[in-house]
Scaffold this motif. Structure first.
Motif, mmCIF file in Angstrom:
data_model
loop_
_atom_site.group_PDB
_atom_site.id
_atom_site.type_symbol
_atom_site.label_atom_id
_atom_site.label_comp_id
_atom_site.label_asym_id
_atom_site.label_seq_id
_atom_site.Cartn_x
_atom_site.Cartn_y
_atom_site.Cartn_z
ATOM 1 N N UNK A 171 1.047 -0.936 -0.178
ATOM 2 C CA UNK A 171 -0.058 -0.389 0.230
ATOM 3 C C UNK A 171 0.713 1.413 -0.232
ATOM 4 N N UNK A 172 1.926 0.829 0.596
ATOM 5 C CA UNK A 172 3.009 2.459 0.444
ATOM 6 C C UNK A 172 4.653 2.130 -0.404
ATOM 7 N N UNK A 206 2.314 -7.177 -8.338
ATOM 8 C CA UNK A 206 1.246 -7.546 -8.493
ATOM 9 C C UNK A 206 0.637 -6.236 -9.705
ATOM 10 N N UNK A 207 -0.478 -6.201 -10.505
ATOM 11 C CA UNK A 207 -0.332 -5.387 -12.012
ATOM 12 C C UNK A 207 -0.284 -4.646 -11.140
ATOM 13 N N UNK A 208 -0.949 -3.733 -10.105
ATOM 14 C CA UNK A 208 -1.244 -2.037 -9.483
ATOM 15 C C UNK A 208 -0.250 -1.687 -8.804
ATOM 16 N N UNK A 209 0.415 -2.797 -8.613
ATOM 17 C CA UNK A 209 2.097 -2.539 -7.826
ATOM 18 C C UNK A 209 2.962 -1.982 -8.841
ATOM 19 N N UNK A 210 3.284 -2.588 -10.183
ATOM 20 C CA UNK A 210 3.963 -2.130 -10.972
ATOM 21 C C UNK A 210 3.204 -0.967 -11.927
ATOM 22 N N UNK A 211 1.566 -1.041 -11.778
ATOM 23 C CA UNK A 211 1.173 -0.044 -12.683
ATOM 24 C C UNK A 211 1.527 1.872 -11.694
ATOM 25 N N UNK A 212 1.455 1.157 -10.079
ATOM 26 C CA UNK A 212 1.861 2.775 -9.868
ATOM 27 C C UNK A 212 3.488 2.874 -9.444
ATOM 28 N N UNK A 213 4.689 1.744 -9.905
ATOM 29 C CA UNK A 213 5.558 2.265 -9.396
ATOM 30 C C UNK A 213 6.046 2.232 -10.851
ATOM 31 N N UNK A 214 5.627 2.397 -12.146
ATOM 32 C CA UNK A 214 5.521 2.486 -13.627
ATOM 33 C C UNK A 214 5.530 4.257 -13.965
ATOM 34 N N UNK A 215 4.781 4.934 -13.090
ATOM 35 C CA UNK A 215 4.825 5.954 -12.841
ATOM 36 C C UNK A 215 5.372 6.981 -12.531
ATOM 37 N N UNK A 216 6.362 5.752 -11.647
ATOM 38 C CA UNK A 216 7.637 7.430 -10.749
ATOM 39 C C UNK A 216 8.952 6.978 -12.096
ATOM 40 N N UNK A 217 9.204 7.990 -12.487
ATOM 41 C CA UNK A 217 10.421 8.279 -13.353
ATOM 42 C C UNK A 217 11.321 7.481 -12.976
#
Length: 79
Positions: A6-7, A33-44
């Motif tokens: 979550x963080x 996890x796919x949502x974790x990856x989606x959150x990470x990929x937003x970080x440049x």
């Protein structure tokens, strides 16, 4: 090594990878996890280090470590 995602942050992932290697373990892949990856990929910082594999164009690598996306939403494990 499963963490509450979550963080999640790039800094936290890098720290987990470093700790895993310092324990004398060899990293085969990162399960994300796919949502974790989606959150990470937003970080440049994370996106800049994700590359395509030379062996399989569908496969992605983070710092030359294979990424395996899984169907669980919020998940991260080093194997």
């Amino acid at each position: 090594m499963v963490e509450n995602m979550s963080d999640i942050s790039v800094k936290k992932i890098n720290k987990l990878i470093e700790e895993f290697e310092q324990e004398g373990n060899k990293i085969d892949r990162l399960e994300i996890g796919y949502k974790t990856y989606a959150a990470l990929i937003l970080d440049q910082k994370f996106a800049d280090k994700v590359t395509k594999s030379n062996e399989d164009s569908k496969e992605r690598l983070y710092k030359k470590i294979k990424i395996k996306l899984i169907s669980e939403k919020h998940y991260f494990k080093i194997k």
